[in-house]
Design an enzyme around this catalytic site. Structure first.
Site, PDB file in Angstrom:
ATOM      1  N   GLU A  64      14.912   2.106  19.044  1.00 29.89           N
ATOM      2  CA  GLU A  64      14.188   3.333  19.242  1.00 29.89           C
ATOM      3  C   GLU A  64      13.697   3.603  20.813  1.00 29.89           C
ATOM      4  O   GLU A  64      13.437   2.553  21.495  1.00 29.89           O
ATOM      5  CB  GLU A  64      12.960   3.639  18.401  1.00 29.89           C
TER       6      GLU A  64
ATOM      7  N   ARG B 299       0.869  -1.223   0.065  1.00 26.26           N
ATOM      8  CA  ARG B 299      -0.012  -0.057  -0.003  1.00 26.26           C
ATOM      9  C   ARG B 299       0.833   1.376  -0.183  1.00 26.26           C
ATOM     10  O   ARG B 299       0.573   2.151  -0.871  1.00 26.26           O
ATOM     11  CB  ARG B 299      -0.921   0.061   1.145  1.00 26.26           C
TER      12      ARG B 299
ATOM     13  N   HIS C  25      10.710   8.773  14.180  1.00 29.90           N
ATOM     14  CA  HIS C  25       9.816   7.860  13.455  1.00 29.90           C
ATOM     15  C   HIS C  25       8.382   8.643  13.429  1.00 29.90           C
ATOM     16  O   HIS C  25       7.351   8.331  14.392  1.00 29.90           O
ATOM     17  CB  HIS C  25       9.460   6.629  14.686  1.00 29.90           C
TER      18      HIS C  25
ATOM     19  N   ARG D  68      10.854  -0.246   9.216  1.00 32.60           N
ATOM     20  CA  ARG D  68      10.962  -0.509  10.617  1.00 32.60           C
ATOM     21  C   ARG D  68      12.775  -0.614  10.772  1.00 32.60           C
ATOM     22  O   ARG D  68      13.323  -1.122   9.750  1.00 32.60           O
ATOM     23  CB  ARG D  68      10.378  -1.867  11.089  1.00 32.60           C
TER      24      ARG D  68
END
Ligand code: NAP
Length: 318
Positions: A260, A153, A278, A231
């Protein structure tokens, strides 16, 4: 539905938490904040509210015998043990599509920022260096070759934007897409070899761990720029740092990291790297849409046992 106990496993968005609290009995991260109280309520928990980065391991699912649904705020769900949930008949939902535009916009933004040295240019003017002479020349984006790792997508939304820059688009994925007009490469390394900008937008998890390794970076080459909005786990961060330090690639734009919110000092010190904390889906409009979908999945499940956006594993029959 105020009698239905919901456990949040991460700090929820302020756009989501009040919606859940108004309708359900929300126990905010009780398993972490008060294990004794959690032990008492655990048998009654019927839903988990999670985020894209949340961990919902089998060990937590096993402590919740009444669990029926895990509703995730985010499209990625690599932290959820979906197999364990499915084995228990627990539904897992996520928030696909509503964030495609924002993540694609950010990918393009990071590519432009890294290629055209926008953060460095900003500092150059603000710190009064302009009178000393011009900035070093940057790299052209329009007309260059974009390689997209993951043509789902969001990958397709990135491709759409690249076309407006007159870029050629090629991609890799688990399988070629016959309905798309872009060239397919069988591996990330082969794709990198024919790309100026390599944009990573696959899911995280075991299937993609360190997919972007030293060999892929070498293939991208000294002028190539890596953009990662997928990611942190998808890129071998140590190999990336080494490649950037030694000029194996030309630069990077990164929204996601291995550990993170901690970003290695070595990465933060590099001048030809643009970093973001992020923020792929972090606009008010999109976070509102994600919050509404996360809440509506929960509400709809307890109203009539249907959900709007199950993860593919839970949508499949059997
Ligand atoms: P999607 O529609 O499921 O697309 C994922 C694509 O990755 C698919 O084309 C898939 O290939 C490909 N893929 C999966 N495993 C692969 C592998 N081992 N090697 C190569 N390609 C592989 O997902 P999406 O909605 O585009 O979202 C993608 C990911 O973006 C999310 O899972 C999340 O991790 C990340 N994300 C990040 C942010 C952010 O804030 N930075 C925000 C939202 C999402 P096939 O098509 O062949 O199956």
């Amino acid at each position: 539905m105020s009698h239905i106990d919901v456990l949040s496993v991460a700090k929820l968005s302020p756009l989501l938490e009040p919606q859940i609290r108004a309708v359900f009995n929300l126990h905010d991260r009780l398993h972490e904040t008060d294990p004794a109280a959690f032990a008492k309520i655990a048998p009654h928990i019927r839903a988990i509210a999670s985020t894209g980065e949340s961990k919902v391991p089998e060990s937590l699912i096993a402590q919740l015998p009444a669990l029926e649904i895990i509703s995730g705020f985010g499209v990625g769900y690599d932290g959820v043990d979906v197999a364990a949930a499915k084995a228990r008949g627990v539904m897992v939902t996520h928030t696909p599509n509503v964030l495609n535009d924002d993540v694609a916009d950010l990918a393009i933004g990071l590519m432009l920022a890294a290629a055209r040295q926008l953060p460095a240019s900003d500092r150059y003017v603000k710190e009064g260096q302009w009178p000393t002479g011009p900035m070093p020349l940057a790299r052209k984006v329009s007309g260059a070759r974009m390689g997209i790792v993951g043509m789902g997508r969001i990958g397709q939304a990135i491709a759409q934007r690249a076309l407006a820059f007159n870029m050629s688009v090629a991609y890799t994925a688990r399988s070629a897409k016959a309905d798309l007009p872009f060239k397919y490469a069988a591996t990330a390394e082969a794709l990198a070899a024919e790309s100026d900008y390599l944009v990573v937008i696959t899911p995280g998890g075991a299937g993609t761990r360190k997919l972007i390794n030293a060999d892929v970076l070498k293939a991208l080459g000294t002028k190539g720029i890596l953009v990662n909005v997928a990611r942190g786990s998808v890129v071998d961060e140590a190999a990336l740092i080494e490649a950037l330090q030694n000029g194996v690639i030309g630069g990077a734009g990164l929204d996601v990291f291995e550990n993170e919110p901690h970003v290695p000092e070595a990465l933060r010190a590099l001048p030809h790297v643009v970093l973001a904390p992020h923020i792929g889906s972090a606009t008010t409009q999109t976070r509102q849409a994600m919050a509404d979908l996360t809440f509506n999945n929960l509400k709809s499940y307890f109203e009539n046992k249907t959900v709007h956006t199950p993860v593919p594993e839970c949508a499949a029959k059997g």
